[in-house]
Write a protein that holds these residues in place. Structure first.
Motif, PDB file in Angstrom:
ATOM      1  N   THR A   8      51.378  23.869  28.625  1.00 27.70           N
ATOM      2  CA  THR A   8      51.554  22.619  29.710  1.00 27.70           C
ATOM      3  C   THR A   8      50.907  21.241  29.038  1.00 27.70           C
ATOM      4  O   THR A   8      50.463  20.840  28.622  1.00 27.70           O
ATOM      5  N   ARG A   9      52.328  20.218  29.620  1.00 29.06           N
ATOM      6  CA  ARG A   9      51.890  19.201  29.220  1.00 29.06           C
ATOM      7  C   ARG A   9      50.631  19.166  29.773  1.00 29.06           C
ATOM      8  O   ARG A   9      49.182  17.397  28.858  1.00 29.06           O
ATOM      9  N   ALA A  10      49.695  19.024  30.965  1.00 27.07           N
ATOM     10  CA  ALA A  10      48.676  19.157  31.294  1.00 27.07           C
ATOM     11  C   ALA A  10      47.044  19.192  31.214  1.00 27.07           C
ATOM     12  O   ALA A  10      46.503  18.862  30.820  1.00 27.07           O
ATOM     13  N   GLU A  11      47.737  20.564  29.953  1.00 27.29           N
ATOM     14  CA  GLU A  11      46.866  21.371  29.046  1.00 27.29           C
ATOM     15  C   GLU A  11      46.423  20.761  27.410  1.00 27.29           C
ATOM     16  O   GLU A  11      45.780  21.166  26.750  1.00 27.29           O
ATOM     17  N   LEU A  12      47.556  19.358  27.132  1.00 25.09           N
ATOM     18  CA  LEU A  12      47.673  18.665  25.783  1.00 25.09           C
ATOM     19  C   LEU A  12      46.484  17.746  25.599  1.00 25.09           C
ATOM     20  O   LEU A  12      46.742  17.300  27.020  1.00 25.09           O
ATOM     21  N   GLN A  17      42.072  10.588  24.084  1.00 27.46           N
ATOM     22  CA  GLN A  17      41.566  11.904  23.836  1.00 27.46           C
ATOM     23  C   GLN A  17      41.948  11.865  22.126  1.00 27.46           C
ATOM     24  O   GLN A  17      40.450  12.377  21.213  1.00 27.46           O
ATOM     25  N   LEU A  18      43.233  12.297  21.802  1.00 28.17           N
ATOM     26  CA  LEU A  18      42.824  11.862  20.315  1.00 28.17           C
ATOM     27  C   LEU A  18      42.894  10.924  19.296  1.00 28.17           C
ATOM     28  O   LEU A  18      41.898  10.644  18.317  1.00 28.17           O
ATOM     29  N   LEU A  19      42.795   9.583  20.491  1.00 29.30           N
ATOM     30  CA  LEU A  19      42.265   8.675  20.140  1.00 29.30           C
ATOM     31  C   LEU A  19      40.471   8.481  19.936  1.00 29.30           C
ATOM     32  O   LEU A  19      40.106   7.983  19.209  1.00 29.30           O
ATOM     33  N   ARG A  20      39.837   8.650  20.302  1.00 32.79           N
ATOM     34  CA  ARG A  20      38.710   8.939  21.439  1.00 32.79           C
ATOM     35  C   ARG A  20      38.259  10.146  19.766  1.00 32.79           C
ATOM     36  O   ARG A  20      36.740   9.664  19.315  1.00 32.79           O
ATOM     37  N   SER A  21      38.616  11.246  19.985  1.00 31.82           N
ATOM     38  CA  SER A  21      38.066  12.106  18.791  1.00 31.82           C
ATOM     39  C   SER A  21      38.518  11.631  17.339  1.00 31.82           C
ATOM     40  O   SER A  21      37.573  11.751  16.220  1.00 31.82           O
TER      41      SER A  21
END
Length: 226
Positions: A8-12, A17-21
């Motif tokens: 689901t969208r909530a699990e992605l 988060q992507l920018l932080r990683s």
């Protein structure tokens, strides 16, 4: 792929988060570059951590030996890609040129036979005398994947050395191993490509030294380059 549910969208992960990683990965890579890669490869140590880990000394040895080898080649009149070749080739150059041209026209069967001959096992003992400040380079003609067991030792002193390989005239060398103030070394040299593979030694002492090199394995010949 049919045995799992679509997330689901909530699990992605979110954009934040992507920018932080991504930022963490960039910072980690930069840290490794500054503290490990630059000191070990180029003797550049802006943080001082490389010297604490004794990586900067490795970089200093590599840059020193590379500079010495290049200076010796220029002194001996060797050509590089940036310099024109001599107008009249030497006998060795003519022989190498003929060998290269012949290789362009051999049949696959003949080519296979040539590789087998190049990998026939040989054994040699080479004695090299180095006066103070002088250097010498010896290489084995080897096919890719060939292996040679070697042992060399210095009588009455120590030397700086660089074990390396060169695919062909004018090509960039690949350094396998370096050392400073070393009395000898032993191991197995594996050719990563067709070409010349061997050692460059430099006597930084004040007295002449003698190097005894023993080689055994799959190589066509051993010869002095400089």
């Amino acid at each position: 792929m049919y045995n799992s549910d679509i997330p689901t969208r909530a699990e992605l992960p979110t954009s934040a988060q992507l920018l932080r990683s991504t930022a963490i990965a960039i910072v980690a890579a930069a840290g490794i570059l500054v503290t490990i890669v630059l000191p070990a490869e180029y003797a550049i140590d802006p943080t001082g951590i490389g010297r604490m880990l004794k990586l900067t000394e490795m970089g200093e040895i590599k840059t020193q030996l590379a500079a010495e080898a290049e200076a010796d080649r220029l002194k001996d009149g060797s050509t590089t890609p940036a310099q024109p070749a001599p107008a009249t080739p030497s006998p060795d150059q003519r022989s190498s040129l003929l060998t290269t041209l012949a290789g362009l026209f051999v049949s696959p069967a003949q080519a296979g036979e040539r590789v087998v001959l190049a990998q026939a096992e040989k054994t040699d003992e080479t004695v090299i005398t180095l006066e103070p400040t002088k250097g010498a380079e010896y290489k084995l003609t080897m096919a890719k994947g060939a292996q040679v067991t070697f042992d060399w030792s210095v009588k009455d002193g120590v030397v700086n050395y660089d074990m390396h390989g060169t695919p062909g005239p004018g090509a960039k060398e690949k350094s396998y191993k370096t050392g400073r103030a070393v009395a000898g070394d032993t191991g197995v040299l594996t050719a990563e490509f067709d070409g010349g593979h061997g050692w460059f030694w430099r006597n930084r002492g004040t007295k002449p030294v003698t190097i005894i090199l023993r080689t055994k394995g799959a190589y066509a010949e051993i010869k002095r380059m400089s």
